[in-house]
Motif scaffolding. Structure first.
Motif, PDB file in Angstrom:
ATOM      1  N   LYS A 189      21.753  59.221  58.206  1.00 16.28           N
ATOM      2  CA  LYS A 189      22.039  57.822  57.929  1.00 16.28           C
ATOM      3  C   LYS A 189      22.222  57.647  56.427  1.00 16.28           C
ATOM      4  CE  LYS A 189      19.734  55.876  61.975  1.00 16.28           C
ATOM      5  NZ  LYS A 189      18.719  54.917  62.462  1.00 16.28           N
ATOM      6  N   VAL A 190      23.362  57.127  56.058  1.00 14.03           N
ATOM      7  CA  VAL A 190      23.716  56.999  54.652  1.00 14.03           C
ATOM      8  C   VAL A 190      23.872  55.521  54.325  1.00 14.03           C
ATOM      9  CG1 VAL A 190      25.357  57.635  52.858  1.00 14.03           C
ATOM     10  CG2 VAL A 190      24.892  59.220  54.749  1.00 14.03           C
ATOM     11  N   LYS A 191      23.228  55.091  53.259  1.00 19.05           N
ATOM     12  CA  LYS A 191      23.379  53.718  52.788  1.00 19.05           C
ATOM     13  C   LYS A 191      24.527  53.662  51.783  1.00 19.05           C
ATOM     14  CE  LYS A 191      18.725  51.920  53.504  1.00 19.05           C
ATOM     15  NZ  LYS A 191      17.550  51.280  52.869  1.00 19.05           N
ATOM     16  N   VAL A 192      25.491  52.796  52.059  1.00 21.72           N
ATOM     17  CA  VAL A 192      26.659  52.661  51.206  1.00 21.72           C
ATOM     18  C   VAL A 192      26.566  51.335  50.466  1.00 21.72           C
ATOM     19  CG1 VAL A 192      29.170  52.569  51.128  1.00 21.72           C
ATOM     20  CG2 VAL A 192      28.011  54.019  52.823  1.00 21.72           C
ATOM     21  N   GLU A 193      26.510  51.400  49.164  1.00 24.28           N
ATOM     22  CA  GLU A 193      26.463  50.185  48.344  1.00 24.28           C
ATOM     23  C   GLU A 193      27.875  49.589  48.277  1.00 24.28           C
ATOM     24  OE1 GLU A 193      23.904  48.751  47.139  1.00 24.28           O
ATOM     25  OE2 GLU A 193      22.412  50.298  47.636  1.00 24.28           O
ATOM     26  N   PRO A 194      28.023  48.300  48.606  1.00 18.42           N
ATOM     27  CA  PRO A 194      29.366  47.686  48.597  1.00 18.42           C
ATOM     28  C   PRO A 194      29.877  47.493  47.179  1.00 18.42           C
ATOM     29  CG  PRO A 194      27.685  46.036  49.015  1.00 18.42           C
ATOM     30  CD  PRO A 194      26.977  47.355  49.009  1.00 18.42           C
ATOM     31  N   LYS A 195      31.209  47.457  47.084  1.00 17.38           N
ATOM     32  CA  LYS A 195      31.826  47.196  45.784  1.00 17.38           C
ATOM     33  C   LYS A 195      31.746  45.693  45.464  1.00 17.38           C
ATOM     34  CE  LYS A 195      35.861  48.687  46.704  1.00 17.38           C
ATOM     35  NZ  LYS A 195      37.298  49.080  46.517  1.00 17.38           N
ATOM     36  N   LEU A 196      31.989  45.383  44.228  1.00 16.15           N
ATOM     37  CA  LEU A 196      32.082  43.982  43.841  1.00 16.15           C
ATOM     38  C   LEU A 196      33.326  43.375  44.469  1.00 16.15           C
ATOM     39  CD1 LEU A 196      31.143  44.203  40.045  1.00 16.15           C
ATOM     40  CD2 LEU A 196      29.730  43.267  41.889  1.00 16.15           C
ATOM     41  N   PRO A 197      33.346  42.073  44.666  1.00 16.27           N
ATOM     42  CA  PRO A 197      34.562  41.424  45.198  1.00 16.27           C
ATOM     43  C   PRO A 197      35.757  41.696  44.301  1.00 16.27           C
ATOM     44  CG  PRO A 197      32.685  39.931  45.272  1.00 16.27           C
ATOM     45  CD  PRO A 197      32.229  41.124  44.509  1.00 16.27           C
ATOM     46  N   ALA A 198      36.935  41.633  44.914  1.00 15.26           N
ATOM     47  CA  ALA A 198      38.159  41.992  44.190  1.00 15.26           C
ATOM     48  C   ALA A 198      38.366  41.129  42.954  1.00 15.26           C
ATOM     49  CB  ALA A 198      39.356  41.879  45.138  1.00 15.26           C
ATOM     50  N   HIS A 199      38.069  39.821  43.062  1.00 18.78           N
ATOM     51  CA  HIS A 199      38.313  38.944  41.906  1.00 18.78           C
ATOM     52  C   HIS A 199      37.355  39.247  40.757  1.00 18.78           C
ATOM     53  CE1 HIS A 199      35.085  36.810  44.033  1.00 18.78           C
ATOM     54  NE2 HIS A 199      34.777  36.262  42.873  1.00 18.78           N
ATOM     55  N   GLN A 200      36.106  39.662  41.083  1.00 26.35           N
ATOM     56  CA  GLN A 200      35.169  40.004  40.010  1.00 26.35           C
ATOM     57  C   GLN A 200      35.595  41.282  39.282  1.00 26.35           C
ATOM     58  OE1 GLN A 200      31.072  40.033  41.219  1.00 26.35           O
ATOM     59  NE2 GLN A 200      31.205  38.060  42.290  1.00 26.35           N
ATOM     60  N   LEU A 201      36.042  42.283  40.061  1.00 20.37           N
ATOM     61  CA  LEU A 201      36.533  43.515  39.431  1.00 20.37           C
ATOM     62  C   LEU A 201      37.745  43.223  38.551  1.00 20.37           C
ATOM     63  CD1 LEU A 201      36.239  46.014  42.428  1.00 20.37           C
ATOM     64  CD2 LEU A 201      34.830  45.968  40.363  1.00 20.37           C
ATOM     65  N   ALA A 202      38.638  42.365  39.036  1.00 22.50           N
ATOM     66  CA  ALA A 202      39.839  42.030  38.257  1.00 22.50           C
ATOM     67  C   ALA A 202      39.462  41.288  36.985  1.00 22.50           C
ATOM     68  CB  ALA A 202      40.793  41.202  39.108  1.00 22.50           C
ATOM     69  N   MET A 203      38.509  40.350  37.074  1.00 19.51           N
ATOM     70  CA  MET A 203      38.111  39.602  35.891  1.00 19.51           C
ATOM     71  C   MET A 203      37.424  40.503  34.868  1.00 19.51           C
ATOM     72  SD  MET A 203      39.288  36.623  36.170  1.00 19.51           S
ATOM     73  CE  MET A 203      38.465  35.926  34.750  1.00 19.51           C
ATOM     74  N   GLN A 204      36.646  41.484  35.332  1.00 23.99           N
ATOM     75  CA  GLN A 204      36.022  42.421  34.398  1.00 23.99           C
ATOM     76  C   GLN A 204      37.091  43.197  33.621  1.00 23.99           C
ATOM     77  OE1 GLN A 204      33.335  44.968  36.578  1.00 23.99           O
ATOM     78  NE2 GLN A 204      31.778  43.371  36.849  1.00 23.99           N
ATOM     79  N   GLU A 205      38.136  43.654  34.353  1.00 29.49           N
ATOM     80  CA  GLU A 205      39.198  44.394  33.680  1.00 29.49           C
ATOM     81  C   GLU A 205      39.966  43.495  32.706  1.00 29.49           C
ATOM     82  OE1 GLU A 205      41.628  47.706  32.787  1.00 29.49           O
ATOM     83  OE2 GLU A 205      39.616  47.473  33.654  1.00 29.49           O
ATOM     84  N   ILE A 206      40.225  42.250  33.071  1.00 30.73           N
ATOM     85  CA  ILE A 206      40.952  41.325  32.179  1.00 30.73           C
ATOM     86  C   ILE A 206      40.099  40.991  30.951  1.00 30.73           C
ATOM     87  CG2 ILE A 206      41.818  38.950  32.003  1.00 30.73           C
ATOM     88  CD1 ILE A 206      42.891  39.269  34.841  1.00 30.73           C
ATOM     89  N   ASP A 207      38.792  40.837  31.157  1.00 26.88           N
ATOM     90  CA  ASP A 207      37.926  40.586  29.994  1.00 26.88           C
ATOM     91  C   ASP A 207      37.972  41.769  29.027  1.00 26.88           C
ATOM     92  OD1 ASP A 207      37.182  38.128  30.957  1.00 26.88           O
ATOM     93  OD2 ASP A 207      35.317  38.848  31.912  1.00 26.88           O
ATOM     94  N   ARG A 208      38.043  42.984  29.560  1.00 25.02           N
ATOM     95  CA  ARG A 208      38.135  44.158  28.678  1.00 25.02           C
ATOM     96  C   ARG A 208      39.442  44.133  27.899  1.00 25.02           C
ATOM     97  NH1 ARG A 208      40.724  48.684  28.356  1.00 25.02           N
ATOM     98  NH2 ARG A 208      41.848  48.316  30.315  1.00 25.02           N
ATOM     99  N   ILE A 209      40.540  43.825  28.595  1.00 21.22           N
ATOM    100  CA  ILE A 209      41.848  43.775  27.919  1.00 21.22           C
ATOM    101  C   ILE A 209      41.854  42.680  26.852  1.00 21.22           C
ATOM    102  CG2 ILE A 209      44.311  43.310  28.273  1.00 21.22           C
ATOM    103  CD1 ILE A 209      43.970  44.461  31.122  1.00 21.22           C
ATOM    104  N   LYS A 210      41.245  41.559  27.193  1.00 22.78           N
ATOM    105  CA  LYS A 210      41.197  40.445  26.250  1.00 22.78           C
ATOM    106  C   LYS A 210      40.389  40.789  25.009  1.00 22.78           C
ATOM    107  CE  LYS A 210      39.848  35.571  26.018  1.00 22.78           C
ATOM    108  NZ  LYS A 210      39.242  34.445  26.778  1.00 22.78           N
ATOM    109  N   SER A 211      39.287  41.505  25.191  1.00 22.54           N
ATOM    110  CA  SER A 211      38.433  41.845  24.047  1.00 22.54           C
ATOM    111  C   SER A 211      39.069  42.892  23.144  1.00 22.54           C
ATOM    112  CB  SER A 211      37.075  42.355  24.550  1.00 22.54           C
ATOM    113  OG  SER A 211      37.243  43.561  25.304  1.00 22.54           O
ATOM    114  N   GLU A 212      39.892  43.763  23.693  1.00 21.21           N
ATOM    115  CA  GLU A 212      40.507  44.808  22.865  1.00 21.21           C
ATOM    116  C   GLU A 212      41.679  44.275  22.044  1.00 21.21           C
ATOM    117  OE1 GLU A 212      41.532  48.026  25.419  1.00 21.21           O
ATOM    118  OE2 GLU A 212      39.443  48.672  25.723  1.00 21.21           O
TER     119      GLU A 212
END
Length: 359
Positions: A189-212
């Motif tokens: 039995k393996v516990k799989v941790e779910p990913k963050l919602p798609a919009h949160q992952l996208a916002m994290q990437e956009i925040d990185r682009i914005k900061s650079e």
């Protein structure tokens, strides 16, 4: 005439006596008294003409009953009188394990097929614990009875250790045998941790682009490539089609089938600007870059899946059923062999030790 016959007889007798005296055999022993188990050396010497051949006696295991022959050394030959005479020495090492006075008979040597004998010898063997009495050398006290060795725990450490280890090794051996024969599948039995919602992952990437702020460094192409890749990944995860492998026009057309046109109009402008920058070497203005970044954020906010506030994704438990691999079977078989050898060796060791103690 009678005088001549008498002289010839006398000369022949003298010649025979001289010939007989030309060979001498002598035997000596280095110790007349020994303790049980000690050794004595008997030296047999033959003096003869150098052109003669001597054969010494050979004893297989005993000289007489009770006296054992341990070793027979190689003969040692010495030439005397300018090589005319030879002195040959043969040494015998003997011992005895019975207390007694032994008579050692004369030792016989063949010299050119003629027998010659040494003098007889005697050997007195005493018990180890019996003191010698010089006044009564013939007195003999029999050997004492076998003494029982005292009990020592150190002699039993190995047996005790093997006996204690036999129990867990036996249980483990039975367990491995059962495992290799049941051939049941392995359930994990393996516990799989779910990913963050798609919009949160996208916002994290956009925040990185914005900061650079790489567009301020003149890297417009890199800026739009990263921005559109973040949007393509969001669209793939949010709407379920592979936007990463589609052109900008194909993505817009696919979205129009699913969403309202007003929400996608700003996204169309962003993709068009990105295509111009990447393929036509278009150099957008600073406010245009900022506007496209805002358009990307607005698109994500307008199309994201609304979730409950402060809701934390729970890990899911997945049951995986696997068949036992060949490697697992080999390891189980090797473990069984090693444990079986260890158990058998321990039993043999314990049996030998107990037999030697009580036999």
């Amino acid at each position: 005439m009678k005088r001549y016959i008498f002289l010839l007889t006398l000369i022949g007798a003298l010649a025979g006596r001289v010939s007989a005296q030309s060979v001498t055999v002598d035997a000596t022993i280095d110790s007349l008294q020994i303790l049980i188990g000690e050794q004595a050396k008997i030296k047999l010497q033959v003096s003869m003409d150098a052109d003669k051949r001597a054969i010494f006696p050979v004893y297989t295991d005993t000289l007489v009953r009770g006296v054992e022959v341990i070793e027979i050394a190689k003969p040692d030959t010495q030439l005397l009188n300018g090589g005319k005479r030879a002195l040959i020495t043969q040494e015998y090492t003997v011992t005895s394990f019975d207390s007694a006075l032994y008579y050692l008979p004369p030792m016989e040597v063949l010299v050119d097929n003629q027998k010659y004998q040494s003098k007889a010898l005697a050997l007195k063997v005493y018990s180890v614990n019996v003191p010698l009495d010089p006044e009564n050398p013939e007195q003999f006290f029999g050997p004492k009875t076998v003494m029982q060795a005292p009990f020592v725990w150190a002699d039993w450490y190995g047996v005790i250790a093997c006996g204690v280890l036999l129990i867990p090794m036996g249980f483990l051996l039975v367990y491995l045998i059962m495992r290799i024969f049941d051939n049941k599948p392995i359930i994990r039995k393996v516990k799989v941790e779910p990913k963050l919602p798609a919009h949160q992952l996208a916002m994290q990437e956009i925040d990185r682009i914005k900061s650079e702020k790489i567009w301020q460094k003149g890297q417009s192409k890199e800026y739009y490539t990263e921005l559109t890749d973040a949007l393509r990944t969001y669209i793939k995860d949010r709407f379920g089609f592979n936007a990463l492998e589609m052109t900008s026009t194909e993505i817009i057309d696919k979205l129009l089938e699913m969403k309202d046109k007003e929400a996608i109009s700003d996204l169309r402008t962003l993709f068009q600007t990105a295509d111009l920058v990447k393929f036509a070497k278009h150099n957008p203005m600073m406010n245009e870059n900022d506007a496209n970044l805002i358009n990307a954020i607005d698109f994500i906010n307008e199309t994201k899946v609304v979730e409950e506030e402060n809701a934390k994704p729970q890990p899911t438990e997945i049951t995986i059923i696997e068949k036992r691999s060949l490697r697992t079977k080999i390891l189980l078989g090797a473990g069984i062999v090693v444990l079986a050898v260890a158990v058998v060796a321990s039993l043999i060791y314990i049996g030998v030790e107990l037999y030697s103690c009580f036999a």
